[in-house]
Motif scaffolding. Structure first.
Motif, PDB file in Angstrom:
ATOM      1  N   ARG A 177       0.842  -1.197   0.000  1.00 61.15           N
ATOM      2  CA  ARG A 177       0.000   0.000   0.000  1.00 61.15           C
ATOM      3  C   ARG A 177       0.869   1.236   0.000  1.00 61.15           C
ATOM      4  N   ALA A 178       0.512   2.167  -0.868  1.00 62.12           N
ATOM      5  CA  ALA A 178       1.262   3.414  -0.986  1.00 62.12           C
ATOM      6  C   ALA A 178       0.871   4.371   0.126  1.00 62.12           C
TER       7      ALA A 178
ATOM      8  N   TYR B  31       8.698  11.054  -1.096  1.00 67.04           N
ATOM      9  CA  TYR B  31       8.154   9.705  -1.232  1.00 67.04           C
ATOM     10  C   TYR B  31       8.712   9.052  -2.486  1.00 67.04           C
TER      11      TYR B  31
ATOM     12  N   ALA C 114       8.040   5.947  -4.753  1.00 66.94           N
ATOM     13  CA  ALA C 114       7.040   4.913  -5.004  1.00 66.94           C
ATOM     14  C   ALA C 114       7.667   3.565  -5.343  1.00 66.94           C
TER      15      ALA C 114
ATOM     16  N   ASN D 204       8.689   2.260  -2.054  1.00 69.82           N
ATOM     17  CA  ASN D 204       7.688   2.502  -1.023  1.00 69.82           C
ATOM     18  C   ASN D 204       8.361   2.964   0.278  1.00 69.82           C
TER      19      ASN D 204
ATOM     20  N   GLY E 295       1.041   0.871   4.353  1.00 70.74           N
ATOM     21  CA  GLY E 295       0.583   2.253   4.281  1.00 70.74           C
ATOM     22  C   GLY E 295       0.957   3.108   5.467  1.00 70.74           C
TER      23      GLY E 295
END
Length: 108
Positions: free
Chosen positions: A42-43, A63, A65, A68, A84
Motif C-alpha cells: 500500500r502506498a 516519497y 514509489a 515505497n 501504508g
C-alpha cells in the motif's frame, strides 16, 4: 459486573444493518487476505506527506514509489512504509546509496 454487561452485549440480537456491515467486513477481510500475496504494498497517502518530517533533521521527506519509502536526501536515509504506515523509527531506516558514495568520496 463488567463481565455481565459484556455478556448481555454479545447475546443481544444484531440489527439488520449491523448484520450487513459485519458480513461485508468479514467478506472484505477474506478477500484482502486472499489477494495479499499478489497485491503490491500500500502506498502512502499523499496528504500525510505534507505533515511528515524526518525525526532526526526535522526536514521534509520525499516519497519514493518504487521502493515505497520516505527519503531524506540530506542525511541519505530511507524510512520504510509498511501497510501504508510509515515507520519513522531511525533504527528502522536504511542508508541510501547516494549517502554511502558521498561518505566514500569524503574519506579519499
Amino acid at each position: 459486573m463488567l463481565t455481565a454487561a459484556c455478556g448481555r452485549l454479545v447475546s443481544a440480537p444484531l440489527s439488520a444493518v449491523a448484520r450487513k456491515w459485519l458480513h461485508a467486513s468479514v467478506s472484505q477481510l477474506s478477500a484482502d487476505r486472499r489477494g495479499k500475496a499478489e497485491e503490491s504494498p500500500r502506498a502512502l497517502d499523499p496528504v500525510l506527506l505534507e505533515f511528515l518530517v524526518c525525526p532526526l533533521s526535522k526536514k521534509p521527506l520525499r516519497y519514493e514509489a518504487s521502493t515505497n519509502e520516505l527519503i531524506n536526501e540530506e542525511l541519505g536515509i530511507a524510512y520504510p512504509i509498511i501497510d501504508g504506515i510509515p515507520n519513522m523509527i531511525p533504527q528502522a531506516a536504511r542508508m541510501t546509496h547516494q549517502h554511502k558514495k558521498k561518505e566514500e568520496m569524503e574519506q579519499h
